[in-house]
Motif scaffolding. Structure first.
Motif, PDB file in Angstrom:
ATOM      1  N   VAL A  48       0.852  -1.189   0.000  1.00 51.12           N
ATOM      2  CA  VAL A  48       0.000   0.000   0.000  1.00 51.12           C
ATOM      3  C   VAL A  48       0.888   1.239   0.000  1.00 51.12           C
ATOM      4  N   HIS A  49       0.754   2.054  -1.037  1.00 53.38           N
ATOM      5  CA  HIS A  49       1.526   3.298  -1.110  1.00 53.38           C
ATOM      6  C   HIS A  49       0.765   4.421  -0.387  1.00 53.38           C
ATOM      7  N   SER A  50       1.503   5.268   0.314  1.00 54.73           N
ATOM      8  CA  SER A  50       0.925   6.436   1.008  1.00 54.73           C
ATOM      9  C   SER A  50      -0.249   6.028   1.886  1.00 54.73           C
ATOM     10  N   ILE A  51      -0.010   5.064   2.748  1.00 51.89           N
ATOM     11  CA  ILE A  51      -1.091   4.546   3.595  1.00 51.89           C
ATOM     12  C   ILE A  51      -1.592   5.599   4.578  1.00 51.89           C
ATOM     13  N   ASP A  52      -0.736   6.572   4.924  1.00 53.97           N
ATOM     14  CA  ASP A  52      -1.174   7.615   5.854  1.00 53.97           C
ATOM     15  C   ASP A  52      -2.263   8.489   5.233  1.00 53.97           C
ATOM     16  N   ILE A  53      -2.114   8.833   3.953  1.00 57.69           N
ATOM     17  CA  ILE A  53      -3.131   9.641   3.280  1.00 57.69           C
ATOM     18  C   ILE A  53      -4.405   8.834   3.090  1.00 57.69           C
ATOM     19  N   LEU A  54      -4.241   7.570   2.708  1.00 54.61           N
ATOM     20  CA  LEU A  54      -5.385   6.689   2.517  1.00 54.61           C
ATOM     21  C   LEU A  54      -6.189   6.543   3.794  1.00 54.61           C
ATOM     22  N   TYR A  55      -5.508   6.408   4.926  1.00 50.93           N
ATOM     23  CA  TYR A  55      -6.187   6.230   6.205  1.00 50.93           C
ATOM     24  C   TYR A  55      -6.937   7.485   6.633  1.00 50.93           C
ATOM     25  N   LEU A  56      -6.371   8.636   6.332  1.00 51.58           N
ATOM     26  CA  LEU A  56      -7.004   9.883   6.738  1.00 51.58           C
ATOM     27  C   LEU A  56      -8.240  10.196   5.904  1.00 51.58           C
ATOM     28  N   LYS A  57      -8.250   9.743   4.646  1.00 54.75           N
ATOM     29  CA  LYS A  57      -9.310  10.155   3.734  1.00 54.75           C
ATOM     30  C   LYS A  57     -10.307   9.051   3.408  1.00 54.75           C
ATOM     31  N   ASN A  58     -10.053   7.816   3.804  1.00 61.76           N
ATOM     32  CA  ASN A  58     -10.955   6.729   3.447  1.00 61.76           C
ATOM     33  C   ASN A  58     -11.109   5.776   4.623  1.00 61.76           C
ATOM     34  N   GLY A  59     -12.095   6.046   5.471  1.00 61.44           N
ATOM     35  CA  GLY A  59     -12.298   5.248   6.675  1.00 61.44           C
ATOM     36  C   GLY A  59     -12.684   3.818   6.385  1.00 61.44           C
ATOM     37  N   LYS A  60     -13.426   3.570   5.288  1.00 60.81           N
ATOM     38  CA  LYS A  60     -13.846   2.208   4.957  1.00 60.81           C
ATOM     39  C   LYS A  60     -12.655   1.330   4.605  1.00 60.81           C
ATOM     40  N   VAL A  61     -11.723   1.897   3.848  1.00 69.70           N
ATOM     41  CA  VAL A  61     -10.530   1.134   3.479  1.00 69.70           C
ATOM     42  C   VAL A  61      -9.700   0.836   4.720  1.00 69.70           C
ATOM     43  N   ARG A  62      -9.591   1.809   5.612  1.00 69.70           N
ATOM     44  CA  ARG A  62      -8.833   1.593   6.843  1.00 69.70           C
ATOM     45  C   ARG A  62      -9.435   0.449   7.654  1.00 69.70           C
ATOM     46  N   ARG A  76       1.284 -10.045   5.044  1.00 71.47           N
ATOM     47  CA  ARG A  76       2.504  -9.243   5.197  1.00 71.47           C
ATOM     48  C   ARG A  76       2.231  -7.890   4.533  1.00 71.47           C
ATOM     49  N   LEU A  77       1.975  -6.886   5.347  1.00 73.22           N
ATOM     50  CA  LEU A  77       1.621  -5.566   4.828  1.00 73.22           C
ATOM     51  C   LEU A  77       2.870  -4.718   4.663  1.00 73.22           C
ATOM     52  N   LEU A  78       3.142  -4.313   3.440  1.00 75.42           N
ATOM     53  CA  LEU A  78       4.249  -3.409   3.130  1.00 75.42           C
ATOM     54  C   LEU A  78       3.645  -2.066   2.739  1.00 75.42           C
ATOM     55  N   ALA A  79       4.019  -1.009   3.436  1.00 78.96           N
ATOM     56  CA  ALA A  79       3.379   0.284   3.200  1.00 78.96           C
ATOM     57  C   ALA A  79       4.404   1.408   3.213  1.00 78.96           C
ATOM     58  N   THR A  80       4.098   2.446   2.469  1.00 83.47           N
ATOM     59  CA  THR A  80       4.918   3.658   2.499  1.00 83.47           C
ATOM     60  C   THR A  80       4.102   4.772   3.128  1.00 83.47           C
ATOM     61  N   VAL A  81       4.772   5.722   3.749  1.00 86.24           N
ATOM     62  CA  VAL A  81       4.122   6.904   4.313  1.00 86.24           C
ATOM     63  C   VAL A  81       4.851   8.142   3.811  1.00 86.24           C
ATOM     64  N   SER A 123      -3.580  19.397   2.672  1.00 88.45           N
ATOM     65  CA  SER A 123      -2.500  18.546   2.202  1.00 88.45           C
ATOM     66  C   SER A 123      -1.406  18.371   3.241  1.00 88.45           C
ATOM     67  N   ILE A 124      -0.841  17.167   3.309  1.00 89.13           N
ATOM     68  CA  ILE A 124       0.277  16.949   4.215  1.00 89.13           C
ATOM     69  C   ILE A 124       1.585  17.404   3.574  1.00 89.13           C
ATOM     70  N   PHE A 125       1.516  17.832   2.313  1.00 89.67           N
ATOM     71  CA  PHE A 125       2.745  18.192   1.616  1.00 89.67           C
ATOM     72  C   PHE A 125       3.122  19.654   1.785  1.00 89.67           C
ATOM     73  N   THR A 126       2.172  20.489   2.245  1.00 88.98           N
ATOM     74  CA  THR A 126       2.483  21.903   2.446  1.00 88.98           C
ATOM     75  C   THR A 126       3.105  22.073   3.823  1.00 88.98           C
ATOM     76  N   THR A 127       4.321  21.577   3.973  1.00 78.24           N
ATOM     77  CA  THR A 127       4.944  21.477   5.286  1.00 78.24           C
ATOM     78  C   THR A 127       5.339  22.814   5.885  1.00 78.24           C
ATOM     79  N   GLY A 128       5.356  23.865   5.098  1.00 77.19           N
ATOM     80  CA  GLY A 128       5.734  25.152   5.651  1.00 77.19           C
ATOM     81  C   GLY A 128       4.551  25.942   6.170  1.00 77.19           C
ATOM     82  N   SER A 129       3.361  25.400   6.038  1.00 79.20           N
ATOM     83  CA  SER A 129       2.153  26.125   6.402  1.00 79.20           C
ATOM     84  C   SER A 129       1.790  25.910   7.859  1.00 79.20           C
ATOM     85  N   LYS A 130       1.431  26.995   8.539  1.00 77.21           N
ATOM     86  CA  LYS A 130       0.992  26.899   9.931  1.00 77.21           C
ATOM     87  C   LYS A 130      -0.331  26.155  10.013  1.00 77.21           C
TER      88      LYS A 130
END
Length: 238
Positions: A48-62, A76-81, A123-130
């Protein structure tokens, strides 16, 4: 970023274990039982790629993946975050179920594609944003809060109350003052019990405890007061 539908996952797993297209299993529980039987004597690797985003946005899949990991021993779950604070998404109990082994394998590649499919507010990618930091902190706090029992939740709310009322420069308060407040509300009957409840919040870096030269212990909340206010408001609404 395209979100994965639960039906797509079920369809892919049906195909992987050889179920005919005219008899596709659409019931999650039935599929998990089939997977448990099919992989009784072989390993089942799920990437599972980007499991953190998937978990935050799709409760059924989680929920489906949670049940899958808990029910199929050979999975054997292999995941990226994508975010450094992603471990906050799993409680101590959930982490023991997943049996995570964490490896730092940053590619250092820019999130050019991901940014095209993400909003500046969530987005989790805008890391400079308060606002990003506060939103991420709020999601993490909610996740940990919802994973503990009702007594621990009340203790956490007591911690936030003392934190907001603290007049010290770094908004700390003593462990003993928390203990007295919790005893008055009949939440704990000993300091040992209180420490057990605090373990989950310490593990997820929501609070930290320090000891002064005289041996007195202090507690500090490790996120800003604006996030505390937003969290308290969300709890009040619920």
């Amino acid at each position: 970023m395209e979100l994965i539908k639960l039906t797509d996952i079920i369809g892919s797993l049906n195909k992987a274990i050889g179920i005919e297209s005219d008899s596709v299993v659409s019931n999650e529980a039935e599929l998990i039982n089939l997977l448990k039987e099919f992989f009784a004597d072989r390993d089942f690797f799920l990437l599972v790629h980007s499991i953190d985003i998937l978990y935050l946005k799709n409760g059924k899949v989680r929920k489906f993946i949670d049940n899958l990991v808990a029910s199929v021993p050979r999975v054997r779950l292999l995941a990226t975050v994508d975010h450094i604070n992603s471990p906050l998404l799993w409680s101590l109990t959930e982490s023991s179920t997943y049996r995570w082994l964490w490896f730092h394998v940053a590619t250092f590649s820019p999130y050019l594609v991901e940014r095209k499919h993400s909003s500046s507010q969530s987005s989790i990618f805008t890391t400079g944003s308060k606002s990003w930091k506060q939103s991420t902190n709020l999601l993490a706090v909610k996740q940990v809060y919802n994973s503990v029992n009702s007594n621990a939740q009340k203790i956490f709310l007591m911690i936030l109350k003392l934190y907001m009322e603290s007049r010290s420069r770094n908004s700390t308060f003593t462990f003993y003052s928390l203990y007295l407040s919790c005893r008055e509300e009949f939440l704990v009957n000993s300091e040992v019990t209180l420490r057990e409840h605090l373990a989950e919040f310490k593990y997820h870096n929501l609070i930290k405890m320090t000891k002064a030269s005289d041996g007195a212990e202090s507690i500090q909340v490790i996120f800003d007061k604006e996030t505390v206010k937003r969290f308290n408001d969300s709890v009040g609404e619920e």
